[in-house]
Motif scaffolding. Sequence first.
Motif, PDB file in Angstrom:
ATOM      1  N   ASP A  90      29.578  39.705  45.008  1.00  0.00           N
ATOM      2  CA  ASP A  90      29.853  40.462  43.788  1.00  0.00           C
ATOM      3  C   ASP A  90      31.108  39.912  43.124  1.00  0.00           C
ATOM      4  O   ASP A  90      31.197  39.850  41.909  1.00  0.00           O
ATOM      5  N   TYR A  91      32.079  39.537  43.956  1.00  0.00           N
ATOM      6  CA  TYR A  91      33.348  38.997  43.480  1.00  0.00           C
ATOM      7  C   TYR A  91      33.751  37.825  44.361  1.00  0.00           C
ATOM      8  O   TYR A  91      33.407  37.784  45.549  1.00  0.00           O
ATOM      9  N   ALA A  92      34.527  36.906  43.785  1.00  0.00           N
ATOM     10  CA  ALA A  92      35.031  35.764  44.556  1.00  0.00           C
ATOM     11  C   ALA A  92      36.068  36.256  45.564  1.00  0.00           C
ATOM     12  O   ALA A  92      36.873  37.147  45.274  1.00  0.00           O
ATOM     13  N   LEU A  93      36.051  35.657  46.738  1.00  0.00           N
ATOM     14  CA  LEU A  93      36.982  36.015  47.803  1.00  0.00           C
ATOM     15  C   LEU A  93      38.368  35.463  47.472  1.00  0.00           C
ATOM     16  O   LEU A  93      38.530  34.270  47.230  1.00  0.00           O
ATOM     17  N   GLU A  94      39.348  36.345  47.431  1.00  0.00           N
ATOM     18  CA  GLU A  94      40.733  35.962  47.162  1.00  0.00           C
ATOM     19  C   GLU A  94      41.611  36.522  48.270  1.00  0.00           C
ATOM     20  O   GLU A  94      41.109  37.065  49.253  1.00  0.00           O
ATOM     21  N   ASP A  95      42.932  36.422  48.115  1.00  0.00           N
ATOM     22  CA  ASP A  95      43.859  36.873  49.147  1.00  0.00           C
ATOM     23  C   ASP A  95      44.020  38.390  49.207  1.00  0.00           C
ATOM     24  O   ASP A  95      44.440  38.930  50.215  1.00  0.00           O
ATOM     25  N   GLU A  96      43.699  39.062  48.105  1.00  0.00           N
ATOM     26  CA  GLU A  96      43.857  40.514  48.080  1.00  0.00           C
ATOM     27  C   GLU A  96      42.746  41.162  47.257  1.00  0.00           C
ATOM     28  O   GLU A  96      42.154  40.535  46.384  1.00  0.00           O
ATOM     29  N   ILE A  97      42.505  42.412  47.578  1.00  0.00           N
ATOM     30  CA  ILE A  97      41.518  43.215  46.861  1.00  0.00           C
ATOM     31  C   ILE A  97      42.281  44.293  46.097  1.00  0.00           C
ATOM     32  O   ILE A  97      43.094  45.015  46.675  1.00  0.00           O
ATOM     33  N   HIS A  98      42.032  44.383  44.805  1.00  0.00           N
ATOM     34  CA  HIS A  98      42.638  45.428  43.982  1.00  0.00           C
ATOM     35  C   HIS A  98      41.663  46.607  43.964  1.00  0.00           C
ATOM     36  O   HIS A  98      40.775  46.678  43.120  1.00  0.00           O
ATOM     37  N   LEU A  99      41.834  47.504  44.904  1.00  0.00           N
ATOM     38  CA  LEU A  99      40.892  48.597  45.115  1.00  0.00           C
ATOM     39  C   LEU A  99      40.750  49.488  43.882  1.00  0.00           C
ATOM     40  O   LEU A  99      39.640  49.874  43.529  1.00  0.00           O
ATOM     41  N   SER A 100      41.833  49.799  43.212  1.00  0.00           N
ATOM     42  CA  SER A 100      41.749  50.658  42.027  1.00  0.00           C
ATOM     43  C   SER A 100      40.889  50.013  40.947  1.00  0.00           C
ATOM     44  O   SER A 100      40.083  50.692  40.302  1.00  0.00           O
TER      45      SER A 100
END
Length: 146
Positions: A90-100
Amino acid sequence: MKILIKELEPVTSIDYQLDLNDYVQNVVDLVSIEDCRVQGKIYKEIDSVRLELKIDAKITQKCAITLKPVPYNLSFETEIIYSNDKDNMDYALEDEIHLSDIVFAEILLEKEVNVYHETANPDLFKDDREKGHPAFEALKDLMKKN
């Protein structure tokens, strides 16, 4: 709310209360999102992170006719996959997830398209296609003659 990927366990449980009111100001038909609770599990694998979430919130949306506030409860489950595999993400894997950010986007997808206040009168917006616009009446008569 940021979740750092490197700090996740293989399975991490979450239970957060999010304040999404800063996001609401940019959406025309939303008045507020209150009591947004996010629960679920995050599964960390070698090349992906999968979130299985249950989202509950109190939504107040503008009536499609009167623009009066219409409150309702929204509750749904969703699965979100972060990966570098373009076929399964769904989204590219990065170092952090912005949950909001993610939860707000999911709420926008799940909220009602139109809501109606109990005092709204849908008869005010009936379709008068049979009548037509007066400017085209002469054109209609001209077309009948040909």
